[in-house]
Write a protein that holds these residues in place. Sequence first.
Motif, PDB file in Angstrom:
ATOM      1  N   LEU A 106      97.722  78.957   6.447  1.00 43.33           N
ATOM      2  CA  LEU A 106      97.345  80.314   6.046  1.00 43.33           C
ATOM      3  C   LEU A 106      98.228  80.956   4.976  1.00 43.33           C
ATOM      4  N   PRO A 107      99.544  80.707   4.947  1.00 48.73           N
ATOM      5  CA  PRO A 107     100.352  81.371   3.912  1.00 48.73           C
ATOM      6  C   PRO A 107      99.807  81.188   2.497  1.00 48.73           C
ATOM      7  N   GLN A 108      99.381  79.978   2.167  1.00 52.33           N
ATOM      8  CA  GLN A 108      98.815  79.739   0.836  1.00 52.33           C
ATOM      9  C   GLN A 108      97.485  80.465   0.668  1.00 52.33           C
ATOM     10  N   ILE A 109      96.645  80.429   1.726  1.00 52.94           N
ATOM     11  CA  ILE A 109      95.349  81.105   1.660  1.00 52.94           C
ATOM     12  C   ILE A 109      95.545  82.606   1.462  1.00 52.94           C
ATOM     13  N   LEU A 110      96.454  83.193   2.240  1.00 54.54           N
ATOM     14  CA  LEU A 110      96.693  84.636   2.158  1.00 54.54           C
ATOM     15  C   LEU A 110      97.223  85.030   0.785  1.00 54.54           C
ATOM     16  N   SER A 111      98.090  84.203   0.231  1.00 54.79           N
ATOM     17  CA  SER A 111      98.638  84.482  -1.097  1.00 54.79           C
ATOM     18  C   SER A 111      97.548  84.461  -2.158  1.00 54.79           C
ATOM     19  N   LEU A 112      96.713  83.443  -2.119  1.00 62.76           N
ATOM     20  CA  LEU A 112      95.621  83.327  -3.093  1.00 62.76           C
ATOM     21  C   LEU A 112      94.634  84.475  -2.948  1.00 62.76           C
ATOM     22  N   PHE A 113      94.324  84.833  -1.692  1.00 61.79           N
ATOM     23  CA  PHE A 113      93.372  85.915  -1.452  1.00 61.79           C
ATOM     24  C   PHE A 113      93.915  87.244  -1.960  1.00 61.79           C
ATOM     25  N   TYR A 161      89.117  73.085   7.926  1.00 65.05           N
ATOM     26  CA  TYR A 161      90.216  72.236   7.447  1.00 65.05           C
ATOM     27  C   TYR A 161      90.396  71.056   8.391  1.00 65.05           C
ATOM     28  N   TYR A 162      90.690  69.874   7.829  1.00 66.70           N
ATOM     29  CA  TYR A 162      91.032  68.705   8.629  1.00 66.70           C
ATOM     30  C   TYR A 162      92.548  68.585   8.732  1.00 66.70           C
ATOM     31  N   ASP A 163      93.052  68.487   9.954  1.00 65.27           N
ATOM     32  CA  ASP A 163      94.482  68.349  10.191  1.00 65.27           C
ATOM     33  C   ASP A 163      94.749  66.986  10.823  1.00 65.27           C
ATOM     34  N   ARG A 164      95.746  66.274  10.318  1.00 61.89           N
ATOM     35  CA  ARG A 164      96.088  64.945  10.832  1.00 61.89           C
ATOM     36  C   ARG A 164      97.286  65.061  11.766  1.00 61.89           C
ATOM     37  N   LEU A 165      97.176  64.503  12.964  1.00 63.03           N
ATOM     38  CA  LEU A 165      98.284  64.487  13.907  1.00 63.03           C
ATOM     39  C   LEU A 165      99.022  63.151  13.799  1.00 63.03           C
ATOM     40  N   VAL A 166     100.350  63.209  13.821  1.00 61.38           N
ATOM     41  CA  VAL A 166     101.162  62.010  13.632  1.00 61.38           C
ATOM     42  C   VAL A 166     102.278  61.972  14.668  1.00 61.38           C
ATOM     43  N   VAL A 167     102.850  60.781  14.857  1.00 62.88           N
ATOM     44  CA  VAL A 167     104.027  60.612  15.692  1.00 62.88           C
ATOM     45  C   VAL A 167     105.261  60.837  14.823  1.00 62.88           C
ATOM     46  N   ILE A 168     106.205  61.654  15.312  1.00 64.89           N
ATOM     47  CA  ILE A 168     107.463  61.829  14.578  1.00 64.89           C
ATOM     48  C   ILE A 168     108.621  61.344  15.441  1.00 64.89           C
ATOM     49  N   THR A 169     109.592  60.713  14.774  1.00 63.97           N
ATOM     50  CA  THR A 169     110.764  60.171  15.457  1.00 63.97           C
ATOM     51  C   THR A 169     112.010  60.504  14.647  1.00 63.97           C
ATOM     52  N   PRO A 170     113.199  60.316  15.237  1.00 63.69           N
ATOM     53  CA  PRO A 170     114.413  60.447  14.420  1.00 63.69           C
ATOM     54  C   PRO A 170     114.415  59.374  13.333  1.00 63.69           C
ATOM     55  N   GLN A 292      84.395  84.185   3.583  1.00 67.69           N
ATOM     56  CA  GLN A 292      83.711  83.513   2.479  1.00 67.69           C
ATOM     57  C   GLN A 292      84.717  82.883   1.515  1.00 67.69           C
ATOM     58  N   PHE A 293      85.833  83.556   1.305  1.00 66.59           N
ATOM     59  CA  PHE A 293      86.878  83.027   0.424  1.00 66.59           C
ATOM     60  C   PHE A 293      87.424  81.702   0.969  1.00 66.59           C
ATOM     61  N   VAL A 294      87.675  81.644   2.280  1.00 70.40           N
ATOM     62  CA  VAL A 294      88.184  80.420   2.909  1.00 70.40           C
ATOM     63  C   VAL A 294      87.128  79.315   2.827  1.00 70.40           C
ATOM     64  N   ARG A 295      85.877  79.671   3.051  1.00 71.02           N
ATOM     65  CA  ARG A 295      84.792  78.680   2.943  1.00 71.02           C
ATOM     66  C   ARG A 295      84.778  78.023   1.567  1.00 71.02           C
ATOM     67  N   GLU A 296      84.878  78.829   0.541  1.00 70.09           N
ATOM     68  CA  GLU A 296      84.822  78.312  -0.828  1.00 70.09           C
ATOM     69  C   GLU A 296      86.078  77.526  -1.179  1.00 70.09           C
ATOM     70  N   LEU A 297      87.218  77.931  -0.628  1.00 68.06           N
ATOM     71  CA  LEU A 297      88.467  77.249  -0.906  1.00 68.06           C
ATOM     72  C   LEU A 297      88.484  75.835  -0.343  1.00 68.06           C
ATOM     73  N   TYR A 298      87.857  75.659   0.840  1.00 65.92           N
ATOM     74  CA  TYR A 298      87.801  74.346   1.487  1.00 65.92           C
ATOM     75  C   TYR A 298      86.357  73.867   1.592  1.00 65.92           C
ATOM     76  N   ALA A 299      85.651  73.963   0.516  1.00 64.48           N
ATOM     77  CA  ALA A 299      84.215  73.626   0.508  1.00 64.48           C
ATOM     78  C   ALA A 299      83.939  72.148   0.724  1.00 64.48           C
ATOM     79  N   TYR A 300      84.968  71.301   0.634  1.00 65.45           N
ATOM     80  CA  TYR A 300      84.761  69.863   0.813  1.00 65.45           C
ATOM     81  C   TYR A 300      84.454  69.490   2.254  1.00 65.45           C
ATOM     82  N   LEU A 301      84.800  70.359   3.219  1.00 69.54           N
ATOM     83  CA  LEU A 301      84.595  70.020   4.628  1.00 69.54           C
ATOM     84  C   LEU A 301      83.113  70.011   4.982  1.00 69.54           C
TER      85      LEU A 301
END
Length: 301
Positions: A106-113, A161-170, A292-301
């Motif tokens: 959201l920080p990037q979306i809010l800034s652009l908006f 938006y598509y979010d990818r979950l990953v395993v994180i380790t030291p 509508q702004f968010v829809r257009e920003l991520y229209a690829y979904l």
Amino acid sequence: MNLKQLEAFVCVAEVKSFSQAAKKLYLTQPTVSAHVHSLEKELGARLFIRTTKDVELSPSGELLYDNARKMLQLEKNILRDFTRTDTPGVQKITVGASTVPGQYILPQILSLFSRTYPGNKLELMEADSLEVVRMVLDGKVEIGFTGTRLEDPTCVFEPFYYDRLVVITPNVETYRQYEKTGFPMERFYEEKWIVREDGSGTRKETEQYLKEHGVDLKRMNVVATISNQETIKKSVSTAMGIAIISSAAVEDYVAQGQLLRFPLAEGDIYRKLYMVWSKSNKPGKAARLFIQFVRELYAYL
């Protein structure tokens, strides 16, 4: 019956106290009691059961409560659509967000908006996915952003938006061997784990994925349950345990060499992030523009 009576009734029902309701509404306790008494007299029903500890809704009070809240929300909707702030053309948009969208998307979306539509003020409230949906239903926010979809027919859940979950380790030699192969599930019961709290979208999607692949979360060695993503990253970097987390949330630590990030050997976990709003408490004009702004920003979904 009037809205002041309903407001007093709803407030008492929610805080379970006439004195606390009076403080919250900036009224005297006798005034709140008078509002509720007048309402009870008009409806011919007792709305509260008073105990030695608190105040509980009676069966008649429970029957009234949902409709009373809806009426108060309708009043808010009308005022929101027709009342402007002191600055001409400025409208306020209230947004609720769970951790991942709130901190990393959201920080990037809010800034652009804000740059595109400077005549709007944005207010962001953060909570877990379950609480964000509650805030939407209670009218505390107009739009919610969550990491999972809930089975609630009173809300609209629209993926953005598509979010990818990953395993994180030291970042230690023990784990570098999995950079090419992905993290193997046969090691899940051997590792110490840090997990997100109940109500988290990440937690829900992770549990679903593990269940589908025959991994029992109850058998995993969970050493900590943490709600804050930054705390999880720091804890993993100091070798407290490993975790499954949003890939977007660990870009900084991976770039700095503090963490290693792996897909799962059995395949990636992708989850959708959602915009959420109530079917009955529909977003105002400015909030609809934001959707509508968010829809257009991520229209690829």
